[in-house]
Design a protein around this motif. Sequence first.
Motif, PDB file in Angstrom:
ATOM      1  N   LYS A  28       0.844  -1.196   0.000  1.00 12.98           N
ATOM      2  CA  LYS A  28       0.000   0.000   0.000  1.00 12.98           C
ATOM      3  C   LYS A  28       0.882   1.250   0.000  1.00 12.98           C
ATOM      4  O   LYS A  28       0.660   2.182  -0.766  1.00 12.98           O
ATOM      5  N   GLN A  29       1.899   1.228   0.835  1.00 13.64           N
ATOM      6  CA  GLN A  29       2.797   2.383   0.978  1.00 13.64           C
ATOM      7  C   GLN A  29       3.505   2.718  -0.336  1.00 13.64           C
ATOM      8  O   GLN A  29       3.528   3.872  -0.747  1.00 13.64           O
ATOM      9  N   ILE A  32       1.036   4.182  -2.928  1.00 13.61           N
ATOM     10  CA  ILE A  32       0.657   5.562  -2.590  1.00 13.61           C
ATOM     11  C   ILE A  32       1.794   6.517  -2.944  1.00 13.61           C
ATOM     12  O   ILE A  32       1.576   7.552  -3.570  1.00 13.61           O
ATOM     13  N   MET A  33       3.014   6.139  -2.561  1.00 16.86           N
ATOM     14  CA  MET A  33       4.162   7.005  -2.834  1.00 16.86           C
ATOM     15  C   MET A  33       4.362   7.196  -4.344  1.00 16.86           C
ATOM     16  O   MET A  33       4.659   8.302  -4.803  1.00 16.86           O
ATOM     17  N   LYS A  34       4.187   6.121  -5.095  1.00 15.31           N
ATOM     18  CA  LYS A  34       4.403   6.183  -6.547  1.00 15.31           C
ATOM     19  C   LYS A  34       3.264   6.902  -7.258  1.00 15.31           C
ATOM     20  O   LYS A  34       3.492   7.826  -8.028  1.00 15.31           O
ATOM     21  N   TYR A  35       2.027   6.474  -7.020  1.00 19.35           N
ATOM     22  CA  TYR A  35       0.909   6.946  -7.842  1.00 19.35           C
ATOM     23  C   TYR A  35       0.175   8.155  -7.277  1.00 19.35           C
ATOM     24  O   TYR A  35      -0.464   8.874  -8.013  1.00 19.35           O
ATOM     25  N   ILE A  36       0.229   8.346  -5.997  1.00 22.28           N
ATOM     26  CA  ILE A  36      -0.494   9.477  -5.411  1.00 22.28           C
ATOM     27  C   ILE A  36       0.463  10.636  -5.122  1.00 22.28           C
ATOM     28  O   ILE A  36       0.185  11.780  -5.433  1.00 22.28           O
ATOM     29  N   LEU A  37       1.627  10.301  -4.560  1.00 22.48           N
ATOM     30  CA  LEU A  37       2.606  11.347  -4.251  1.00 22.48           C
ATOM     31  C   LEU A  37       3.576  11.608  -5.404  1.00 22.48           C
ATOM     32  O   LEU A  37       4.397  12.515  -5.336  1.00 22.48           O
ATOM     33  N   ASN A  38       3.480  10.774  -6.453  1.00 19.71           N
ATOM     34  CA  ASN A  38       4.348  10.911  -7.640  1.00 19.71           C
ATOM     35  C   ASN A  38       5.838  10.932  -7.308  1.00 19.71           C
ATOM     36  O   ASN A  38       6.603  11.673  -7.901  1.00 19.71           O
ATOM     37  N   ASP A  56      11.096  -1.030  -7.318  1.00 24.30           N
ATOM     38  CA  ASP A  56      10.483  -1.465  -8.574  1.00 24.30           C
ATOM     39  C   ASP A  56       9.797  -2.818  -8.379  1.00 24.30           C
ATOM     40  O   ASP A  56       8.642  -3.012  -8.777  1.00 24.30           O
ATOM     41  N   THR A  57      10.494  -3.751  -7.733  1.00 20.51           N
ATOM     42  CA  THR A  57       9.945  -5.085  -7.468  1.00 20.51           C
ATOM     43  C   THR A  57       8.711  -4.995  -6.577  1.00 20.51           C
ATOM     44  O   THR A  57       7.700  -5.639  -6.838  1.00 20.51           O
ATOM     45  N   ARG A  58       8.798  -4.193  -5.523  1.00 19.39           N
ATOM     46  CA  ARG A  58       7.659  -4.009  -4.600  1.00 19.39           C
ATOM     47  C   ARG A  58       6.432  -3.469  -5.322  1.00 19.39           C
ATOM     48  O   ARG A  58       5.314  -3.928  -5.089  1.00 19.39           O
ATOM     49  N   ILE A  59       6.653  -2.480  -6.190  1.00 22.69           N
ATOM     50  CA  ILE A  59       5.540  -1.882  -6.933  1.00 22.69           C
ATOM     51  C   ILE A  59       4.932  -2.914  -7.884  1.00 22.69           C
ATOM     52  O   ILE A  59       3.713  -3.039  -7.967  1.00 22.69           O
TER      53      ILE A  59
END
Length: 78
Positions: A28-29, A32-38, A56-59
Amino acid sequence: VPIDDQIIFSSEYELIRKYINSIDEISKQVLIMKYILNMSYKEIGEELGMTSKHVDTRIMRAKEKVRKLMEKDVGYNE
């Protein structure tokens, strides 16, 4: 960002938003960091104490979890 990428980004975000509370905290974290906080992979990595490659792997895994939830919800498998 090319318009095609923006459309993909926004549709991915909509799916993620719907299923985000059904996945584990670290997944989730990173989403959020990638897609919401860019945030960039580098920024996320610095924040969470992991390499860009690990981010990258986590995403990738988190998006896979969302995809599986979505397929289960819709009731189909490819």
